[in-house]
Enzyme design. Sequence first.
Site, PDB file in Angstrom:
ATOM      1  N   LYS A 189       0.848  -1.193   0.000  1.00 45.01           N
ATOM      2  CA  LYS A 189       0.000   0.000   0.000  1.00 45.01           C
ATOM      3  C   LYS A 189       0.883   1.242   0.000  1.00 45.01           C
ATOM      4  O   LYS A 189       1.601   1.502   0.972  1.00 45.01           O
ATOM      5  CB  LYS A 189      -0.909   0.055   1.232  1.00 45.01           C
ATOM      6  CG  LYS A 189      -1.932   1.180   1.086  1.00 45.01           C
ATOM      7  CD  LYS A 189      -2.601   1.563   2.383  1.00 45.01           C
ATOM      8  CE  LYS A 189      -1.848   2.589   3.170  1.00 45.01           C
ATOM      9  NZ  LYS A 189      -1.748   3.909   2.542  1.00 45.01           N
ATOM     10  N   SER A 242       5.547   6.532  10.537  1.00 43.52           N
ATOM     11  CA  SER A 242       5.761   7.205  11.822  1.00 43.52           C
ATOM     12  C   SER A 242       5.891   6.195  12.962  1.00 43.52           C
ATOM     13  O   SER A 242       5.348   5.087  12.895  1.00 43.52           O
ATOM     14  CB  SER A 242       4.590   8.139  12.104  1.00 43.52           C
ATOM     15  OG  SER A 242       3.401   7.391  12.142  1.00 43.52           O
ATOM     16  N   THR A 243       6.559   6.616  14.015  1.00 41.67           N
ATOM     17  CA  THR A 243       6.696   5.767  15.201  1.00 41.67           C
ATOM     18  C   THR A 243       5.317   5.508  15.805  1.00 41.67           C
ATOM     19  O   THR A 243       5.040   4.405  16.292  1.00 41.67           O
ATOM     20  CB  THR A 243       7.667   6.433  16.203  1.00 41.67           C
ATOM     21  OG1 THR A 243       8.963   6.437  15.597  1.00 41.67           O
ATOM     22  CG2 THR A 243       7.742   5.686  17.517  1.00 41.67           C
ATOM     23  N   VAL A 245       2.341   5.132  14.314  1.00 43.55           N
ATOM     24  CA  VAL A 245       1.642   4.027  13.630  1.00 43.55           C
ATOM     25  C   VAL A 245       2.431   2.717  13.812  1.00 43.55           C
ATOM     26  O   VAL A 245       1.840   1.652  13.978  1.00 43.55           O
ATOM     27  CB  VAL A 245       1.399   4.359  12.136  1.00 43.55           C
ATOM     28  CG1 VAL A 245       0.793   3.171  11.416  1.00 43.55           C
ATOM     29  CG2 VAL A 245       0.482   5.580  12.008  1.00 43.55           C
ATOM     30  N   GLY A 246       3.755   2.815  13.835  1.00 46.49           N
ATOM     31  CA  GLY A 246       4.577   1.625  14.064  1.00 46.49           C
ATOM     32  C   GLY A 246       4.181   0.941  15.373  1.00 46.49           C
ATOM     33  O   GLY A 246       4.095  -0.297  15.447  1.00 46.49           O
ATOM     34  N   GLU A 263      10.461   0.493  10.094  1.00 47.75           N
ATOM     35  CA  GLU A 263      11.419   1.577   9.796  1.00 47.75           C
ATOM     36  C   GLU A 263      10.700   2.863  10.140  1.00 47.75           C
ATOM     37  O   GLU A 263       9.804   3.304   9.407  1.00 47.75           O
ATOM     38  CB  GLU A 263      11.778   1.577   8.301  1.00 47.75           C
ATOM     39  CG  GLU A 263      12.401   0.290   7.790  1.00 47.75           C
ATOM     40  CD  GLU A 263      13.865   0.165   8.160  1.00 47.75           C
ATOM     41  OE1 GLU A 263      14.424   1.096   8.751  1.00 47.75           O
ATOM     42  OE2 GLU A 263      14.439  -0.890   7.869  1.00 47.75           O
ATOM     43  N   CYS A 297      13.401  10.626   7.094  1.00 50.42           N
ATOM     44  CA  CYS A 297      13.429   9.988   8.417  1.00 50.42           C
ATOM     45  C   CYS A 297      14.775  10.161   9.093  1.00 50.42           C
ATOM     46  O   CYS A 297      14.861  10.320  10.297  1.00 50.42           O
ATOM     47  CB  CYS A 297      13.110   8.510   8.266  1.00 50.42           C
ATOM     48  SG  CYS A 297      14.107   7.721   6.997  1.00 50.42           S
TER      49      CYS A 297
HETATM   50  P1  NAD Z   1       2.418   7.485   8.671  1.00 47.83           P
HETATM   51  O1  NAD Z   1       2.855   6.552   9.729  1.00 47.83           O
HETATM   52  O2  NAD Z   1       1.348   8.417   8.977  1.00 47.83           O
HETATM   53  O3  NAD Z   1       1.981   6.680   7.383  1.00 47.83           O
HETATM   54  C1  NAD Z   1       2.788   5.734   6.764  1.00 47.83           C
HETATM   55  C2  NAD Z   1       1.925   4.750   6.014  1.00 47.83           C
HETATM   56  O4  NAD Z   1       1.124   4.034   6.955  1.00 47.83           O
HETATM   57  C3  NAD Z   1       0.934   5.379   5.037  1.00 47.83           C
HETATM   58  O5  NAD Z   1       0.847   4.557   3.920  1.00 47.83           O
HETATM   59  C4  NAD Z   1      -0.376   5.372   5.818  1.00 47.83           C
HETATM   60  O6  NAD Z   1      -1.511   5.359   5.007  1.00 47.83           O
HETATM   61  C5  NAD Z   1      -0.251   4.084   6.590  1.00 47.83           C
HETATM   62  N1  NAD Z   1      -1.032   4.014   7.838  1.00 47.83           N
HETATM   63  C6  NAD Z   1      -1.521   5.033   8.595  1.00 47.83           C
HETATM   64  N2  NAD Z   1      -2.178   4.534   9.658  1.00 47.83           N
HETATM   65  C7  NAD Z   1      -2.096   3.189   9.590  1.00 47.83           C
HETATM   66  C8  NAD Z   1      -2.542   2.122  10.412  1.00 47.83           C
HETATM   67  N3  NAD Z   1      -3.216   2.339  11.533  1.00 47.83           N
HETATM   68  N4  NAD Z   1      -2.271   0.860  10.035  1.00 47.83           N
HETATM   69  C9  NAD Z   1      -1.566   0.600   8.919  1.00 47.83           C
HETATM   70  N5  NAD Z   1      -1.123   1.566   8.098  1.00 47.83           N
HETATM   71  C10 NAD Z   1      -1.369   2.850   8.430  1.00 47.83           C
HETATM   72  O7  NAD Z   1       3.745   8.230   8.227  1.00 47.83           O
HETATM   73  P2  NAD Z   1       3.909   9.345   7.117  1.00 47.83           P
HETATM   74  O8  NAD Z   1       3.441  10.625   7.693  1.00 47.83           O
HETATM   75  O9  NAD Z   1       3.334   8.890   5.834  1.00 47.83           O
HETATM   76  O10 NAD Z   1       5.490   9.326   6.920  1.00 47.83           O
HETATM   77  C11 NAD Z   1       6.318  10.022   7.734  1.00 47.83           C
HETATM   78  C12 NAD Z   1       6.993   9.137   8.750  1.00 47.83           C
HETATM   79  O11 NAD Z   1       7.677   8.060   8.112  1.00 47.83           O
HETATM   80  C13 NAD Z   1       8.044   9.870   9.532  1.00 47.83           C
HETATM   81  O12 NAD Z   1       7.931   9.597  10.894  1.00 47.83           O
HETATM   82  C14 NAD Z   1       9.349   9.303   8.975  1.00 47.83           C
HETATM   83  O13 NAD Z   1      10.428   9.408   9.864  1.00 47.83           O
HETATM   84  C15 NAD Z   1       8.981   7.912   8.656  1.00 47.83           C
HETATM   85  N6  NAD Z   1       9.907   7.306   7.679  1.00 47.83           N
HETATM   86  C16 NAD Z   1      10.807   6.390   8.095  1.00 47.83           C
HETATM   87  C17 NAD Z   1      11.720   5.836   7.211  1.00 47.83           C
HETATM   88  C18 NAD Z   1      12.739   4.822   7.680  1.00 47.83           C
HETATM   89  O14 NAD Z   1      13.298   4.127   6.838  1.00 47.83           O
HETATM   90  N7  NAD Z   1      13.002   4.692   8.959  1.00 47.83           N
HETATM   91  C19 NAD Z   1      11.695   6.210   5.883  1.00 47.83           C
HETATM   92  C20 NAD Z   1      10.771   7.150   5.470  1.00 47.83           C
HETATM   93  C21 NAD Z   1       9.871   7.698   6.382  1.00 47.83           C
END
Ligand code: NAD
Length: 788
Positions: A189, A242-243, A245-246, A263, A297
């Site tokens: 996705k 994001s942390t 959602v992680g 990640e 990130c």
């Molecule tokens: P996000 O966590 O909001 O969304 C990431 C993805 O998760 C999107 O596709 C979103 O639709 C999906 N999502 C949202 N809620 C969900 C849920 N409950 N269950 C499953 N999937 C869900 O993050 P973002 O705002 O899109 O991206 C920014 C974040 O990503 C920052 O915190 C950044 O540091 C991190 N990031 C990390 C890396 C890495 O390799 N460590 C790389 C790029 C970005």
Amino acid sequence: MNISEIFENLDYGKAPEDAKLAYSWIKENGNFGHFIDGKFSKASNIFASINPATGEELAKISDGKKQDVNRAVKAARLAFTGWSATSGFERAKYLYAIARQIQKNARLFAVLETLDNGKVIRESRDVDIPLVIRHFYHHAGWAQNLKNQFSNHTPYGVCGQIIPWNFPLLMLSWKVAPALAAGNTVVLKPAEATSLSALLFAQICQNVGLPKGVVNIVTGHGATGAAIVEHDDVDKIAFTGSTKVGKIIREKLAGTGKGLSLELGGKSAFIVFEDADIDGAVEGVIDAIYFNQGEVCCAGSRLLLQESIEKKFIKKLKARMDKLRLGDPLDKMSDIGAMIDEKEVARVNDIIADGVKNGASLFQAKGTLPKKGCFIKPTLFSDVSPSDEIVQKEIFGPVLVSMSFRNPEEALALATNSIYGLAASVWSENLNLALDIVPRLKTGVVWVNCATQFDASVGFGGYKESGFGREGGAEGMRAYLKRDWEKKLKPIAIKVKKSPSKTNLVSGVDKTAKMFIGGKQARGDGGYCVDVFDANGNVAGQVSDGNRKDIRNAVEAANKASTWADKTAHLRSQILYYLGENLDYRKGEFAEKIRLLTGANKAQAKKEVETSIERLFAFAGFADKYDGKVHNPPMRAIAFALNEPIGTIGICAPDENPLLASISMMAAAVAMGNRIVLVPSKIAPLLMSDFYQVIETSDVPNGVINIVTGDSLTLGKVLSEHDGVDALWFAGSQDEAKIIERVSTGNLKQTWVTRGQNYNWFDGEKMGGEFLLEKATQVKNVWVPYGV
Ligand code: NAD
């Protein structure tokens, strides 16, 4: 601008990239459905994909519902049998063909990415897309060499992959290439804001004739991602985002046994010592924080400057920031493009306003913002203190905070003062100094005299709340493979010991076995004891019933012993040999106790003790051999991968083979430089409380091995909740695993739970080597460029 003005300010004219091709691709394809089972479905539940630089609607995308996810998972499951049986060479050819096709369409991909995300074309053209291509080429090689590099490994099955919007196609490639190389099928996705390049990628999959169902792309919002995570027939989830959602995902997958790699976010330190090449470091910091509008990130968002160069550095930095060109992302001369959307602009601007309100000094680069579109000027904060929100929080925008330090120790204290541990950058012309700092940074990547370097051959991923798992390199491949024997494990039949209906009071002098904390025998804090029964249900002795306070004491002692990681591998190895030798002296006594407590016969008990000694020797032998790798990324740099200890590991040992299992887990962890808090098996804690006498005579530094007796689920839960514990290994049932993993989300500790599976502790090939060593280590990749 006229020519005399150009001569005056040495500025460039505009050089816009032609976007015709991308627009006509969008137009031709109309509204986008999902890519499932090799075909595009009809668009449904549509939402708009917006160009953040202009506000124009680019395309209509489908918002995936549960039924779309179900169809995609079903297609991936059906395709798995064939794809996993396809030869490595065949899979390599597909990956190679994908790489070639992306290369041929590089311009279309780059422009599409810029339109959809707002990043400048210079970056999508020169960074994102070339790295994507390299990723598929590199993984073609892994597909073919899999069998000899990862013998006895097997793919997970169906992998659910969820990615963010900041590097849309690059994050896709980091997920899809290794998964396919390993023989998995995927349901991916993309982020809701940036689906277009993934949909173009789906067409590439069709064009190269990739078997249907191997790659499925379901577009949509968070709920679509959640449906993938919750789907019963998905074997592994790989998430970048994001942390916050992680942590939700970690909790949802608790106890399921599904693979998980996370990640997540970061707040990376950029450390400049006074002997650094200042101009180089200024360029480095520009790249570290203003690349991709700071929506990175691993952005170097915390600048740490040695006091003596602070003023000079900041002056140069501000002058350089003033030269950054912000505007039309399609202009090849632009350095800073648009943020992803208005909500993000508002969120980042609020953080900037809060920073000012809280007294930090603000500097923003000269120039005016375009009249429309989602732009934020490069921003620098100084006069901040380490606990300020702008210093601690991931801002995910072009906002840098700057602090100073006096000496390397202070630099390290500031750098490690973060919940995150993704990356760091260290600048010094004194390589001895830089390399002294490297292992002491708690991050998955360190760039020495460079910043923001990536390559498919070099693993990337975080420590602490930046997540776990790696992408890229051998460790990234391993994340998509499972040992075949582990996949076949069966639930264990637990033997319940006979126990008397009421406690027998033990008469005479109290012989309650003590716990072992910080190198000393310790009575339990609560003063309570529990009976330990022998195989016939008679009381064989008593052990202290450890509580929360005992665990806290043990964790504190373990964390104080952190210098264990700095000891030479040779010394760690010697101490483990010594433990083995000292256990050997007392093997008869231990075998007798095993017989008494477990009902094992003489031969079985003897075998368990002898195998325990052998296991101590095995991990002693590995302590100075399980080391890293050196990579050759395509630049003048070496990148070396270090296997580092995780930190403090909580271990709750299983009931079966109580001595051998405890010793195997302990020895693997300690060999790699971890400290442990061990909760011995429920059945035979007396064995491990005897073992501390062996520890006391074997030169193990205080605090490296701590033993707390008591109920393993109660104590395991306390360990799992404790932010001072970095990883937890828990042997117990599936229900217990669920509880343990649920509460581990606080600091996102790495967990290994046995879920009631029948691990064969006697099998040295399985439990006496890499399987446990991998769990006891995390890989740090260090980049060191060379040349003058
Ligand atoms: P996000 O966590 O909001 O969304 C990431 C993805 O998760 C999107 O596709 C979103 O639709 C999906 N999502 C949202 N809620 C969900 C849920 N409950 N269950 C499953 N999937 C869900 O993050 P973002 O705002 O899109 O991206 C920014 C974040 O990503 C920052 O915190 C950044 O540091 C991190 N990031 C990390 C890396 C890495 O390799 N460590 C790389 C790029 C970005």
